[in-house]
Design a protein around this motif. Sequence first.
Motif, short mmCIF file in Angstrom:
data_model
loop_
_atom_site.label_atom_id
_atom_site.label_comp_id
_atom_site.label_asym_id
_atom_site.label_seq_id
_atom_site.Cartn_x
_atom_site.Cartn_y
_atom_site.Cartn_z
N ARG A 76 3.73 4.46 6.19
CA ARG A 76 3.73 2.99 6.13
C ARG A 76 4.19 2.59 4.74
O ARG A 76 4.03 3.33 3.77
CB ARG A 76 2.36 2.41 6.45
N ARG A 77 4.76 1.40 4.70
CA ARG A 77 5.14 0.81 3.41
C ARG A 77 4.02 -0.16 3.01
O ARG A 77 3.59 -0.96 3.82
CB ARG A 77 6.45 0.04 3.55
N THR A 78 3.60 -0.04 1.77
CA THR A 78 2.60 -0.97 1.24
C THR A 78 3.09 -1.52 -0.08
O THR A 78 3.88 -0.87 -0.77
CB THR A 78 1.23 -0.28 1.03
N PRO A 79 2.66 -2.72 -0.45
CA PRO A 79 3.07 -3.27 -1.74
C PRO A 79 2.53 -2.42 -2.89
O PRO A 79 1.41 -1.90 -2.83
CB PRO A 79 2.44 -4.66 -1.77
N ASP A 83 3.54 -3.56 -9.24
CA ASP A 83 4.76 -4.39 -9.27
C ASP A 83 5.00 -4.93 -7.86
O ASP A 83 5.36 -4.17 -6.96
CB ASP A 83 5.93 -3.54 -9.74
N ARG A 84 4.84 -6.23 -7.68
CA ARG A 84 4.98 -6.84 -6.35
C ARG A 84 6.37 -6.66 -5.75
O ARG A 84 6.55 -6.77 -4.56
CB ARG A 84 4.69 -8.35 -6.42
N ARG A 85 7.36 -6.37 -6.58
CA ARG A 85 8.73 -6.21 -6.08
C ARG A 85 8.95 -4.84 -5.46
O ARG A 85 9.92 -4.61 -4.76
CB ARG A 85 9.74 -6.42 -7.20
N LYS A 86 8.06 -3.91 -5.72
CA LYS A 86 8.21 -2.53 -5.23
C LYS A 86 7.30 -2.29 -4.03
O LYS A 86 6.28 -2.94 -3.87
CB LYS A 86 7.83 -1.53 -6.32
#
Length: 137
Positions: A76-79, A83-86
């Motif tokens: 899964r991708r998580t924030p 860094d909110r952009r990554k």
Amino acid sequence: MSTDAHEIYRRYVGAMVLHGLHAARECGLGGTDLYALNLLDLNGPMTPGELSALTGLTTGPTTRLIDRLEEGGFVRRTPSPDDRRKVIVEPLGEPVPLAEALAPARKKLGDLFAGYSEEERRTLFDYFARATDALRP
């Protein structure tokens, strides 16, 4: 190294590669997908850029790889907390189908290793560690 030893080693490496590809195919994965899952399992969550660097893939193929693994329920991708952009790619544990595909060989290898003395096992695993370093680009 003698010709016989060279051939034995080549057969061993070939069997390892084919075993991995067969296990991946059993789970609907490609070889690179399985390799990436192994990297995530061994190294923990990482950014797509870190995964790209470890696999040697460029950003486009890495994105498609992560998409496949996410669609398959493997990651899964998580924030990123820093860094909110990554985003961070997190493994979701060893998938049951993959564990089932690998189980017979894992059992056979466990039995094989059990037949060696502790000193012989230390030598084998020393070889595995050194060979891993030698095979990295």
